[in-house]
Structure formats: C-alpha cells, structure tokens
Design a protein around this motif. Sequence first.
Motif, mmCIF file in Angstrom:
data_model
loop_
_atom_site.group_PDB
_atom_site.id
_atom_site.type_symbol
_atom_site.label_atom_id
_atom_site.label_comp_id
_atom_site.label_asym_id
_atom_site.label_seq_id
_atom_site.Cartn_x
_atom_site.Cartn_y
_atom_site.Cartn_z
ATOM 1 N N ASP A 252 47.437 46.401 49.706
ATOM 2 C CA ASP A 252 48.113 47.569 50.266
ATOM 3 C C ASP A 252 47.083 48.394 51.027
ATOM 4 O OD1 ASP A 252 50.201 49.408 50.764
ATOM 5 O OD2 ASP A 252 49.636 50.594 49.010
ATOM 6 N N GLN A 253 47.197 48.395 52.344
ATOM 7 C CA GLN A 253 46.329 49.179 53.217
ATOM 8 C C GLN A 253 44.839 48.947 52.940
ATOM 9 O OE1 GLN A 253 47.622 53.301 53.546
ATOM 10 N NE2 GLN A 253 49.735 52.688 53.126
ATOM 11 N N GLY A 254 44.477 47.677 52.811
ATOM 12 C CA GLY A 254 43.068 47.322 52.637
ATOM 13 C C GLY A 254 42.544 47.414 51.214
ATOM 14 N N ARG A 255 43.391 47.765 50.297
ATOM 15 C CA ARG A 255 43.002 47.828 48.891
ATOM 16 C C ARG A 255 43.755 46.742 48.124
ATOM 17 N NH1 ARG A 255 44.821 53.304 47.583
ATOM 18 N NH2 ARG A 255 44.338 52.724 45.470
ATOM 19 N N PHE A 256 43.110 46.211 47.092
ATOM 20 C CA PHE A 256 43.670 45.099 46.324
ATOM 21 C C PHE A 256 43.923 45.524 44.887
ATOM 22 C CE2 PHE A 256 41.435 43.295 49.867
ATOM 23 C CZ PHE A 256 42.339 42.367 50.335
ATOM 24 N N LEU A 257 45.084 45.109 44.391
ATOM 25 C CA LEU A 257 45.459 45.397 43.002
ATOM 26 C C LEU A 257 44.694 44.449 42.086
ATOM 27 C CD1 LEU A 257 47.246 46.862 40.925
ATOM 28 C CD2 LEU A 257 49.002 45.123 41.375
ATOM 29 N N LEU A 258 43.840 45.031 41.261
ATOM 30 C CA LEU A 258 43.051 44.268 40.313
ATOM 31 C C LEU A 258 43.371 44.744 38.903
ATOM 32 C CD1 LEU A 258 39.741 44.400 42.311
ATOM 33 C CD2 LEU A 258 41.145 42.374 41.941
ATOM 34 N N VAL A 259 42.972 43.948 37.957
ATOM 35 C CA VAL A 259 43.130 44.272 36.550
ATOM 36 C C VAL A 259 41.737 44.484 35.979
ATOM 37 C CG1 VAL A 259 43.886 43.394 34.317
ATOM 38 C CG2 VAL A 259 45.211 42.868 36.370
ATOM 39 N N GLU A 260 41.531 45.639 35.360
ATOM 40 C CA GLU A 260 40.311 45.833 34.591
ATOM 41 C C GLU A 260 40.663 45.468 33.153
ATOM 42 O OE1 GLU A 260 36.711 49.043 33.929
ATOM 43 O OE2 GLU A 260 38.655 49.789 34.611
ATOM 44 N N GLU A 261 39.920 44.527 32.603
ATOM 45 C CA GLU A 261 40.241 44.005 31.274
ATOM 46 C C GLU A 261 38.976 43.701 30.503
ATOM 47 O OE1 GLU A 261 42.342 40.263 31.713
ATOM 48 O OE2 GLU A 261 40.946 39.576 33.228
ATOM 49 N N ASN B 159 33.633 40.843 25.410
ATOM 50 C CA ASN B 159 33.089 42.154 25.050
ATOM 51 C C ASN B 159 32.529 42.952 26.219
ATOM 52 O OD1 ASN B 159 33.666 41.951 22.245
ATOM 53 N ND2 ASN B 159 31.938 40.543 22.045
ATOM 54 N N ARG B 160 33.087 42.724 27.419
ATOM 55 C CA ARG B 160 32.689 43.539 28.571
ATOM 56 C C ARG B 160 33.896 43.768 29.461
ATOM 57 N NH1 ARG B 160 30.837 40.572 33.343
ATOM 58 N NH2 ARG B 160 31.530 38.442 33.137
ATOM 59 N N ALA B 161 33.868 44.869 30.189
ATOM 60 C CA ALA B 161 34.959 45.202 31.104
ATOM 61 C C ALA B 161 34.734 44.466 32.420
ATOM 62 C CB ALA B 161 35.017 46.712 31.338
ATOM 63 N N VAL B 162 35.753 43.694 32.832
ATOM 64 C CA VAL B 162 35.645 42.889 34.050
ATOM 65 C C VAL B 162 36.869 43.117 34.928
ATOM 66 C CG1 VAL B 162 34.226 41.108 32.958
ATOM 67 C CG2 VAL B 162 36.719 40.872 32.954
ATOM 68 N N PHE B 163 36.734 42.711 36.197
ATOM 69 C CA PHE B 163 37.847 42.745 37.140
ATOM 70 C C PHE B 163 38.366 41.336 37.377
ATOM 71 C CE2 PHE B 163 35.469 46.542 38.822
ATOM 72 C CZ PHE B 163 36.393 47.486 38.400
ATOM 73 N N ASN B 164 39.684 41.234 37.505
ATOM 74 C CA ASN B 164 40.338 39.978 37.836
ATOM 75 C C ASN B 164 41.589 40.310 38.633
ATOM 76 O OD1 ASN B 164 40.820 37.214 37.878
ATOM 77 N ND2 ASN B 164 41.550 37.102 35.775
ATOM 78 N N GLN B 165 42.118 39.318 39.316
ATOM 79 C CA GLN B 165 43.450 39.486 39.848
ATOM 80 C C GLN B 165 44.420 39.524 38.671
ATOM 81 O OE1 GLN B 165 41.522 36.948 41.659
ATOM 82 N NE2 GLN B 165 41.217 38.477 43.219
#
Length: 146
Positions: free
Chosen positions: A15-24, A28-34
């Motif tokens: 959406d307008q150059g930004r991507f929907l990611l999941v922080e999960e 035992n660490r916070a990561v980004f994924n689709q």
Amino acid sequence: MRFIPHVTVASIIEDQGRFLLVEEMADNRAVFNQPAGHLEADESLIQAALRETLEETGWDVELTGVTGIYLYTAPSNGITYQRVCFAGKPLQQRANHPLDEGIIGPRWLTRDELAAQPERWRSELVLRCIDDYLSGECFPLSLIRD
C-alpha cells in the motif's frame, strides 16, 4: 531418510510503497515475516493465504497474483519449505481481531526500512519475495489450480 517438504503460503501486501509485515517471536527473538503459514488439510492455497493474513495481521486482503514459488531449506532446522507467494492489496483491518499466538503485531515497512534490518528477517525469503514483487513480474491467480 524420507523427504517431506512443508507447503507454505505467504502474501506480499503493498500500500503506497509500504508492505504489510508480521512482527513475531521466533527462536526467542522478534523477527519480521510476510503474513505466512502452512497449508491446512482441505484448503486451497488461496484460502490458506487469505486465512494466514487475517490470522496474523487482522487484515482482510484481496489477492491479485502469484509472485513466485520458492524452495527453501532452513539452515536452523534443515526443514525444506515450498512457499507459494501471492501479491495482494489491503481491503480493511478488523478492529480488535485476535492474532495468532506468538504474533507481536502487524507492521507496515518500506522495502528500504526492511532491508536495513537483515538481522530481523525470519529468513532471506522475506526481502527476496518483496524484491521479486517489485521487479514487476506477477503471474495470474489462474496459475493456481485446485
């Protein structure tokens, strides 16, 4: 040894150059994924992608195409995943929709914001799928046959 690949889906929602990611949380660490996850029994790949996106982000989306099909062996556990990655657009976020366990929340990032944090990627497929989407090559949903 018996080889059993794990079938997964993922969604590139832009959406307008930004991507929907999941922080999960993973290992035992916070990561980004689709928004991504495993195909369930009696479910089509498209249904799985819509379900996983909603469960992990609270967003209803419209899938518009197939970005690619990827084969990835995770170095952390040696498991091979076959990922079918879809492209789509956001429709609406459901207020107070419960998210899957381990999900911190949805995050909207630009490609550059994500690229600046490789230590936060769930796997290298996170940026690769976005780059493939940005290359402009997208296959029709009719590529997927139930």
